[in-house]
Design an enzyme around this catalytic site. Structure first.
Site, PDB file in Angstrom:
ATOM      1  N   GLU A  42      71.114  41.097  26.211  1.00  0.00           N
ATOM      2  CA  GLU A  42      71.597  42.084  25.242  1.00  0.00           C
ATOM      3  C   GLU A  42      72.689  42.935  25.884  1.00  0.00           C
ATOM      4  OE1 GLU A  42      69.307  45.663  24.646  1.00  0.00           O
ATOM      5  OE2 GLU A  42      69.817  45.698  22.528  1.00  0.00           O
ATOM      6  N   CYS A 115      63.931  45.070  20.492  1.00  0.00           N
ATOM      7  CA  CYS A 115      63.653  45.663  21.803  1.00  0.00           C
ATOM      8  C   CYS A 115      62.970  47.026  21.654  1.00  0.00           C
ATOM      9  CB  CYS A 115      64.940  45.810  22.613  1.00  0.00           C
ATOM     10  SG  CYS A 115      64.624  46.473  24.251  1.00  0.00           S
ATOM     11  N   HIS A 182      60.128  37.293  17.046  1.00  0.00           N
ATOM     12  CA  HIS A 182      59.203  37.492  18.154  1.00  0.00           C
ATOM     13  C   HIS A 182      57.893  37.944  17.502  1.00  0.00           C
ATOM     14  CE1 HIS A 182      58.124  39.911  22.052  1.00  0.00           C
ATOM     15  NE2 HIS A 182      57.263  38.971  21.757  1.00  0.00           N
ATOM     16  N   ALA A 241      61.589  32.806  26.437  1.00  0.00           N
ATOM     17  CA  ALA A 241      62.093  33.770  27.416  1.00  0.00           C
ATOM     18  C   ALA A 241      61.391  33.543  28.753  1.00  0.00           C
ATOM     19  CB  ALA A 241      61.896  35.201  26.909  1.00  0.00           C
ATOM     20  N   ARG A 242      60.174  34.079  28.905  1.00  0.00           N
ATOM     21  CA  ARG A 242      59.553  34.060  30.225  1.00  0.00           C
ATOM     22  C   ARG A 242      59.325  32.664  30.791  1.00  0.00           C
ATOM     23  NH1 ARG A 242      54.753  37.648  28.553  1.00  0.00           N
ATOM     24  NH2 ARG A 242      55.270  36.548  26.637  1.00  0.00           N
TER      25      ARG A 242
HETATM   26  C1  FNR Z   1      63.310  40.273  27.256  1.00  0.00           C
HETATM   27  N1  FNR Z   1      63.407  40.312  25.865  1.00  0.00           N
HETATM   28  C2  FNR Z   1      64.621  40.632  25.280  1.00  0.00           C
HETATM   29  N2  FNR Z   1      64.788  40.507  23.928  1.00  0.00           N
HETATM   30  C3  FNR Z   1      65.998  40.702  23.358  1.00  0.00           C
HETATM   31  O1  FNR Z   1      66.132  40.555  22.141  1.00  0.00           O
HETATM   32  N3  FNR Z   1      67.065  41.074  24.128  1.00  0.00           N
HETATM   33  C4  FNR Z   1      66.980  41.232  25.476  1.00  0.00           C
HETATM   34  O2  FNR Z   1      67.971  41.523  26.145  1.00  0.00           O
HETATM   35  C5  FNR Z   1      65.706  41.045  26.082  1.00  0.00           C
HETATM   36  N4  FNR Z   1      65.516  41.233  27.439  1.00  0.00           N
HETATM   37  C6  FNR Z   1      64.383  40.752  28.055  1.00  0.00           C
HETATM   38  C7  FNR Z   1      64.313  40.696  29.448  1.00  0.00           C
HETATM   39  C8  FNR Z   1      63.211  40.121  30.071  1.00  0.00           C
HETATM   40  C9  FNR Z   1      63.168  40.018  31.566  1.00  0.00           C
HETATM   41  C10 FNR Z   1      62.130  39.628  29.282  1.00  0.00           C
HETATM   42  C11 FNR Z   1      60.923  38.996  29.921  1.00  0.00           C
HETATM   43  C12 FNR Z   1      62.176  39.727  27.902  1.00  0.00           C
HETATM   44  C13 FNR Z   1      62.328  39.760  25.024  1.00  0.00           C
HETATM   45  C14 FNR Z   1      62.400  38.240  24.975  1.00  0.00           C
HETATM   46  O3  FNR Z   1      63.625  37.763  24.433  1.00  0.00           O
HETATM   47  C15 FNR Z   1      61.239  37.652  24.142  1.00  0.00           C
HETATM   48  O4  FNR Z   1      61.309  38.166  22.838  1.00  0.00           O
HETATM   49  C16 FNR Z   1      59.865  37.977  24.726  1.00  0.00           C
HETATM   50  O5  FNR Z   1      59.838  37.859  26.130  1.00  0.00           O
HETATM   51  C17 FNR Z   1      58.806  37.050  24.144  1.00  0.00           C
HETATM   52  O6  FNR Z   1      59.121  35.692  24.382  1.00  0.00           O
HETATM   53  P1  FNR Z   1      58.387  34.829  25.514  1.00  0.00           P
HETATM   54  O7  FNR Z   1      58.602  35.510  26.829  1.00  0.00           O
HETATM   55  O8  FNR Z   1      56.921  34.825  25.160  1.00  0.00           O
HETATM   56  O9  FNR Z   1      59.002  33.463  25.432  1.00  0.00           O
END
Ligand code: FNR
Length: 339
Positions: A42, A115, A182, A241-242
């Site tokens: 982002e 977020c 999400h 993401a993770r």
């Molecule tokens: C995020 N997430 C996130 N979401 C988003 O819309 N913009 C962003 O910049 C970020 N930054 C971010 C950094 C880090 C290190 C993490 C772990 C997560 C949220 C991410 O995109 C996602 O919605 C959640 O992590 C859930 O998905 P997973 O991890 O279960 O696949």
């Protein structure tokens, strides 16, 4: 008129936007392993609006450079057509200005509406937008009519299914190309289970592609789990993401790749594209997870430069060769620009 090669969000697997993690090396790595689409971290509209677009002939990248010379967003030919620019915004006019700034260099623009972190919500951005549907509508309509590339957004779910479905139906009407959901409430933490039932009900209520997100911790551990998550969520596509941050080879249908090799490949991209050493270090530490206190982890943590990090991975030679090659390009370009 719609461009023929417009990015489709149907039946895709995407690297989710992640602050600090989703910089160029991680995006290229995810694409190598099989991700169809990669979202950048982002980037806040105010910061982006101050940037200059610069063609970096040495690195062969397009850089968006802040007044203090920091590179805020870097992209290259290899990800062209598949990179989505995610912005944090609460202002339709500024959102459009930024979208136009990056329009020629990215495949789509996305608005972060999920977020829950204070730095995002306090400016009315991120998840704060979820309680301001008029603002959501204004931003998305402005973007959809103002740029020629697809526009998407990423939301969290609202306290009731009814509210969530009506929000998504309103968003669909703005003309977005996809909606990433999400499947967690605003106040839920990443360790909480994802609500696949919500995502499924949303996907049934609209015809725009829904990208299911939130499955990393409990549902998606291997490549085949991606399809199971997509089905459980009844969605068109999946965004990780993770799971991808921990080991980007989760995108590979050829099976997992050892973390050591994944980290090496990541580091090679970081060196090749002159990624900021602190960013490189941060991403490697995320990949190391519980191994961050291992001898390798400690060496990475102590590193100050990409050269130090390369040493930790035994990639000194690759580092030196790449630096020499880039320096030679720099010298040639300087010579040819002299009268
Ligand atoms: C995020 N997430 C996130 N979401 C988003 O819309 N913009 C962003 O910049 C970020 N930054 C971010 C950094 C880090 C290190 C993490 C772990 C997560 C949220 C991410 O995109 C996602 O919605 C959640 O992590 C859930 O998905 P997973 O991890 O279960 O696949």
């Amino acid at each position: 008129m719609m461009a023929a090669n417009r990015l489709s969000f149907k039946n895709i697997t995407a690297l989710a936007p992640m602050v600090r993690v989703g910089t160029l090396p991680m995006r290229l790595l995810a694409l190598d392993y099989g991700a169809d689409v990669v979202y950048c971290e982002e980037l806040i509209d105010i910061k982006m609006a101050q940037c200059q677009r610069v063609e970096n002939e040495v690195l062969e990248t397009i850089d968006f450079v802040a007044p203090d010379d920091r590179v805020i967003f870097r992209t290259c030919e290899k990800e062209k057509g598949r990179v989505v620019f995610q912005m944090g915004t609460a202002d339709p006019n500024r959102a459009l200005m930024v979208a136009r700034l990056v329009e020629k260099d990215v495949a789509a623009v996305d608005v972060n509406m999920g977020c829950p972190k204070e730095y995002s919500t306090k400016g009315g951005m991120g998840a704060a937008l979820l309680s301001d549907p008029d603002k959501i509508e204004a931003i998305l309509k402005k973007l959809v009519t103002g740029v020629s590339i697809p526009v998407t957004c990423k939301i969290r779910i609202l306290p009731s299914l009814k509210e969530t479905v009506s929000l998504v139906q309103m968003i669909e009407k703005t003309g977005v190309a996809a909606i990433a959901v999400h499947g967690r409430f605003k106040e839920e933490r990443p360790r909480h289970p994802v609500h696949c039932d919500y995502i499924q009900a949303i996907a049934q209520a609209v015809s725009v592609p829904i990208i299911a997100n939130g499955g990393s911790l409990d549902l998606v551990k291997t490549n085949s789990d991606i399809e199971n998550f997509r089905r459980a969520a009844g969605a068109s596509s999946v965004m990780l993401a993770r799971a991808a941050m921990w080991n980007a080879s989760v995108f590979s249908s050829n099976g997992p790749v050892l973390l050591e090799q994944v980290m090496e490949e990541y580091l090679k991209y970081a060196i090749r594209y002159d990624n900021h050493a602190f960013n490189t270090k941060y991403c490697l530490c995320q990949m190391l997870r519980d191994k961050v206190e291992s001898p390798l982890g400690k060496q990475v943590q102590a590193a100050q430069t990409n050269a130090d990090i390369s040493e930790a991975y035994g990639l000194q030679e690759f580092y030196q060769q790449t630096r020499d090659r880039l320096q030679a390009r720099r010298d040639t370009m300087q010579k040819s620009s002299q009268p």
